[in-house]
Motif scaffolding. Sequence first.
Motif, PDB file in Angstrom:
ATOM      1  N   ARG A  26       0.823  -1.212   0.000  1.00 15.52           N
ATOM      2  CA  ARG A  26       0.000   0.000   0.000  1.00 15.52           C
ATOM      3  C   ARG A  26       0.855   1.259   0.000  1.00 15.52           C
ATOM      4  NH1 ARG A  26      -2.972  -1.565   3.630  1.00 15.52           N
ATOM      5  NH2 ARG A  26      -2.181  -0.522   5.506  1.00 15.52           N
ATOM      6  N   HIS A  27       1.940   1.271   0.771  1.00 15.83           N
ATOM      7  CA  HIS A  27       2.711   2.502   0.958  1.00 15.83           C
ATOM      8  C   HIS A  27       4.018   2.532   0.166  1.00 15.83           C
ATOM      9  CE1 HIS A  27      -0.013   3.906   4.051  1.00 15.83           C
ATOM     10  NE2 HIS A  27       0.060   2.719   4.640  1.00 15.83           N
ATOM     11  N   ARG A  28       4.510   1.396  -0.296  1.00 14.16           N
ATOM     12  CA  ARG A  28       5.748   1.326  -1.068  1.00 14.16           C
ATOM     13  C   ARG A  28       6.830   2.245  -0.464  1.00 14.16           C
ATOM     14  NH1 ARG A  28       5.477  -1.684  -5.950  1.00 14.16           N
ATOM     15  NH2 ARG A  28       3.591  -2.933  -5.731  1.00 14.16           N
ATOM     16  N   PRO A  29       7.263   1.966   0.742  1.00 17.11           N
ATOM     17  CA  PRO A  29       8.208   2.867   1.419  1.00 17.11           C
ATOM     18  C   PRO A  29       9.565   2.905   0.737  1.00 17.11           C
ATOM     19  CG  PRO A  29       8.023   0.800   2.620  1.00 17.11           C
ATOM     20  CD  PRO A  29       6.953   0.774   1.550  1.00 17.11           C
ATOM     21  N   ARG A  30      10.243   4.022   0.909  1.00 17.51           N
ATOM     22  CA  ARG A  30      11.627   4.095   0.441  1.00 17.51           C
ATOM     23  C   ARG A  30      12.518   3.167   1.272  1.00 17.51           C
ATOM     24  NH1 ARG A  30      13.084   8.497  -2.845  1.00 17.51           N
ATOM     25  NH2 ARG A  30      11.232   9.094  -4.035  1.00 17.51           N
ATOM     26  N   VAL A  31      12.217   3.067   2.582  1.00 19.43           N
ATOM     27  CA  VAL A  31      13.051   2.295   3.499  1.00 19.43           C
ATOM     28  C   VAL A  31      12.173   1.483   4.435  1.00 19.43           C
ATOM     29  CG1 VAL A  31      14.834   2.396   5.300  1.00 19.43           C
ATOM     30  CG2 VAL A  31      14.847   4.079   3.445  1.00 19.43           C
ATOM     31  N   LEU A  32      12.568   0.250   4.684  1.00 20.11           N
ATOM     32  CA  LEU A  32      12.012  -0.582   5.743  1.00 20.11           C
ATOM     33  C   LEU A  32      13.115  -0.791   6.771  1.00 20.11           C
ATOM     34  CD1 LEU A  32       9.988  -2.571   7.095  1.00 20.11           C
ATOM     35  CD2 LEU A  32      10.936  -4.351   5.592  1.00 20.11           C
ATOM     36  N   ALA A  33      12.912  -0.298   7.983  1.00 21.63           N
ATOM     37  CA  ALA A  33      13.902  -0.433   9.054  1.00 21.63           C
ATOM     38  C   ALA A  33      13.407  -1.482  10.048  1.00 21.63           C
ATOM     39  CB  ALA A  33      14.118   0.904   9.754  1.00 21.63           C
ATOM     40  N   ILE A  34      14.133  -2.584  10.138  1.00 24.47           N
ATOM     41  CA  ILE A  34      13.767  -3.689  11.033  1.00 24.47           C
ATOM     42  C   ILE A  34      14.457  -3.465  12.376  1.00 24.47           C
ATOM     43  CG2 ILE A  34      13.797  -6.190  11.361  1.00 24.47           C
ATOM     44  CD1 ILE A  34      14.135  -6.382   8.250  1.00 24.47           C
ATOM     45  N   CYS A  35      13.668  -3.164  13.391  1.00 23.57           N
ATOM     46  CA  CYS A  35      14.216  -2.838  14.716  1.00 23.57           C
ATOM     47  C   CYS A  35      13.550  -3.668  15.800  1.00 23.57           C
ATOM     48  CB  CYS A  35      14.032  -1.354  15.024  1.00 23.57           C
ATOM     49  SG  CYS A  35      14.780  -0.227  13.831  1.00 23.57           S
ATOM     50  N   THR A  36      13.111  -4.861  15.466  1.00 26.95           N
ATOM     51  CA  THR A  36      12.475  -5.716  16.466  1.00 26.95           C
ATOM     52  C   THR A  36      12.867  -7.161  16.216  1.00 26.95           C
ATOM     53  OG1 THR A  36      10.362  -6.306  17.509  1.00 26.95           O
ATOM     54  CG2 THR A  36      10.351  -6.060  15.124  1.00 26.95           C
ATOM     55  N   SER A  37      13.017  -7.903  17.308  1.00 30.28           N
ATOM     56  CA  SER A  37      13.374  -9.314  17.225  1.00 30.28           C
ATOM     57  C   SER A  37      12.771 -10.023  18.432  1.00 30.28           C
ATOM     58  CB  SER A  37      14.894  -9.498  17.212  1.00 30.28           C
ATOM     59  OG  SER A  37      15.439  -9.211  18.494  1.00 30.28           O
TER      60      SER A  37
ATOM     61  N   VAL B 254      16.851  -2.161   5.739  1.00 27.63           N
ATOM     62  CA  VAL B 254      17.961  -2.023   6.682  1.00 27.63           C
ATOM     63  C   VAL B 254      17.559  -2.720   7.979  1.00 27.63           C
ATOM     64  CG1 VAL B 254      18.806   0.117   5.655  1.00 27.63           C
ATOM     65  CG2 VAL B 254      17.173   0.232   7.536  1.00 27.63           C
ATOM     66  N   ASN B 255      18.517  -3.383   8.596  1.00 31.54           N
ATOM     67  CA  ASN B 255      18.226  -4.213   9.760  1.00 31.54           C
ATOM     68  C   ASN B 255      19.107  -3.821  10.936  1.00 31.54           C
ATOM     69  OD1 ASN B 255      17.565  -6.461  11.502  1.00 31.54           O
ATOM     70  ND2 ASN B 255      19.451  -7.425  10.779  1.00 31.54           N
ATOM     71  N   ALA B 256      18.481  -3.515  12.067  1.00 31.75           N
ATOM     72  CA  ALA B 256      19.219  -3.103  13.267  1.00 31.75           C
ATOM     73  C   ALA B 256      19.400  -4.225  14.277  1.00 31.75           C
ATOM     74  CB  ALA B 256      18.491  -1.921  13.928  1.00 31.75           C
ATOM     75  N   CYS B 257      18.908  -5.427  13.984  1.00 30.07           N
ATOM     76  CA  CYS B 257      18.943  -6.536  14.937  1.00 30.07           C
ATOM     77  C   CYS B 257      20.125  -7.459  14.627  1.00 30.07           C
ATOM     78  CB  CYS B 257      17.626  -7.314  14.899  1.00 30.07           C
ATOM     79  SG  CYS B 257      16.195  -6.293  15.311  1.00 30.07           S
ATOM     80  N   PHE B 258      21.219  -7.295  15.372  1.00 29.52           N
ATOM     81  CA  PHE B 258      22.432  -8.097  15.204  1.00 29.52           C
ATOM     82  C   PHE B 258      22.795  -8.221  13.727  1.00 29.52           C
ATOM     83  CE2 PHE B 258      24.559 -12.397  16.409  1.00 29.52           C
ATOM     84  CZ  PHE B 258      25.795 -11.777  16.526  1.00 29.52           C
ATOM     85  N   PRO B 259      22.857  -7.090  13.000  1.00 24.18           N
ATOM     86  CA  PRO B 259      23.057  -7.164  11.548  1.00 24.18           C
ATOM     87  C   PRO B 259      24.376  -7.806  11.143  1.00 24.18           C
ATOM     88  CG  PRO B 259      23.344  -4.922  12.345  1.00 24.18           C
ATOM     89  CD  PRO B 259      22.749  -5.696  13.468  1.00 24.18           C
ATOM     90  N   ASP B 260      25.409  -7.706  11.978  1.00 21.25           N
ATOM     91  CA  ASP B 260      26.722  -8.250  11.623  1.00 21.25           C
ATOM     92  C   ASP B 260      26.658  -9.735  11.290  1.00 21.25           C
ATOM     93  OD1 ASP B 260      28.946  -6.021  13.026  1.00 21.25           O
ATOM     94  OD2 ASP B 260      26.824  -5.920  13.498  1.00 21.25           O
TER      95      ASP B 260
END
Length: 363
Positions: free
Chosen positions: A82-93, A144-150
């Motif tokens: 629906r929104h076709r975002p420029r960025v999806l930021a994953i900040c939950t696990s 982009v992923n903020a959950c243990f991305p390494d």
Amino acid sequence: MNQDHDIVVLGTGAFAGALVRALAQRASGPTRVHLVSQDRERAEHLAGVAQAHAVIAGRPVRFCRHRLDVRGGADLRPLLARHRPRVLAICTSDLSPAETRGPASAWTDLVRAAGFGVTLPLQAATALRAATACAEASPDTAVVNACFPDAVNPLLHAAGLPVLCGLGNVATLAGLLRRDLLLADESRLKVLAHHAHLHSPPTPAEEARAWLDDKALTPTHEILERGRRHPRADLNEIGANAGADVVDALTHPRDHYAGHVPAPNGLPGGYPVTLTGHSIALRLPPGTSERQAVARNEQWSGLDGITVDRRGKAQFTPAALHALRDRWPDAPATFTAQDVDDLRTLQLALRDDLRGLPAASAP
């Protein structure tokens, strides 16, 4: 009239909150941020505070809330389509790093003994589902992923999923160096570092590497040791502010943005990079090849108790596997993205059992 550029943020925890507040103050153009969480009250609170930040800063940012239990398996595809975002930021696990610093239990004992890498299935499961949903419903979105991305990003990238980079970690460490060096931007600084360097390495020889104006920075260990004394909430804020610059550069593309991110294009560990639109490239110091930089981060991965190779095979270090099998005799030595959901279920059960048992050091 300028059209809003959309960002979807999954989660309302400490890092997500700091990221959203930073976006409210730093967005460089009209932006609409969608907060996705199963906790309606927390999302409403964060949206309200962030909107106040945006108004005070005079930034054209709006905030929307969506109640959706992504960790529980809710389908993210309709919202993305629906929104076709420029960025999806994953900040939950399934596991907040804060839990490992909370009240001691047999579970925190296990993570401390085996290394944070033992939690990789719990960190990767939601990111795996979200990246899959994005590939199907909004393939032009930068994930982009903020959950243990390494470690998570190499696992997902090898599975063919579109994870551009991570947030935090190396950027947090770069921020600490910039603070002491009084650097207004990151263009003169280049840092190679892993998530494991948020903690003191076993020896100074295993410390992160940094260069200022392409010359080796000799006081790196001393500067980072001072920074590591800060409460983790303060370090989260530094990493989230740096992450907001990355998200904004992807939302409102510019010709050139120099920064630091973990796991660009699925590489293990963190690197100095240049962003151009939705493309990302390493900006290494002279004399350091990509192969050398990746090899160093692969070596540092062992400090977290797990490595992920370019084929997406995750492998516990011998010490981590020994500690894990003390509590989970059938724990696999290796696994891939295809195994994550099953391992997540088993690890959630293990965590619930061990949370109820006292730590070995408890009276």
